[in-house]
Enzyme design. Structure first.
Site, short mmCIF file in Angstrom:
data_model
loop_
_atom_site.label_atom_id
_atom_site.label_comp_id
_atom_site.label_asym_id
_atom_site.label_seq_id
_atom_site.Cartn_x
_atom_site.Cartn_y
_atom_site.Cartn_z
N CYS A 34 -5.12 11.29 -6.22
CA CYS A 34 -4.14 10.43 -5.53
C CYS A 34 -3.54 9.39 -6.50
CB CYS A 34 -4.87 9.76 -4.36
SG CYS A 34 -3.98 8.38 -3.62
N CYS A 37 -3.62 5.79 -5.34
CA CYS A 37 -5.00 5.28 -5.43
C CYS A 37 -5.27 4.76 -6.84
CB CYS A 37 -6.00 6.39 -5.11
SG CYS A 37 -5.88 7.04 -3.43
#
Length: 109
Positions: A34, A37
């Site tokens: 991600c 993230c």
């Protein structure tokens, strides 16, 4: 991948960590693949360093631990959740600026 003030939580120790914490807990639900993230990680580490005695900061990898995110209905990542006394107090989804993240944390101290 966690800074020195960040705990790694797993399905097996998640509830116990929340239950035993005397201070609010900020949990970063994330995954290796991600990109947002990875972008928010340095900000989460800053929160952990700046508020280390006032809030516990933890990360939970949703790929390695699927029961907890499923139970909490974590549908997108990054999702950052603040828990107080074991209960969810606030949740934000997606990348946040430093100002937004720190404002969220400040509300719960």
């Amino acid at each position: 991948m966690a800074g020195e003030n960040i705990q790694i939580l797993k399905d097996g120790n998640f509830k116990e960590a929340l239950k035993t914490s005397k201070i609010p807990v900020l949990v970063d639900f994330w995954a290796e693949w991600c990109a947002p993230c990875r972008m928010i990680t340095p900000l989460v580490e800053e929160v952990a360093a700046e508020y280390k005695d006032r809030i516990m900061v933890a990360k939970l990898n949703i790929d390695e631990n699927q029961a907890t995110p499923s139970e909490l209905k974590i549908l997108s990542i990054p999702t950052l959740v603040i828990f107080k006394e074991g209960q969810e107090a606030e949740r934000i989804v997606g990348f946040q600026t430093k100002k937004e993240l720190f404002a969220m944390v400040e509300k719960h101290l």
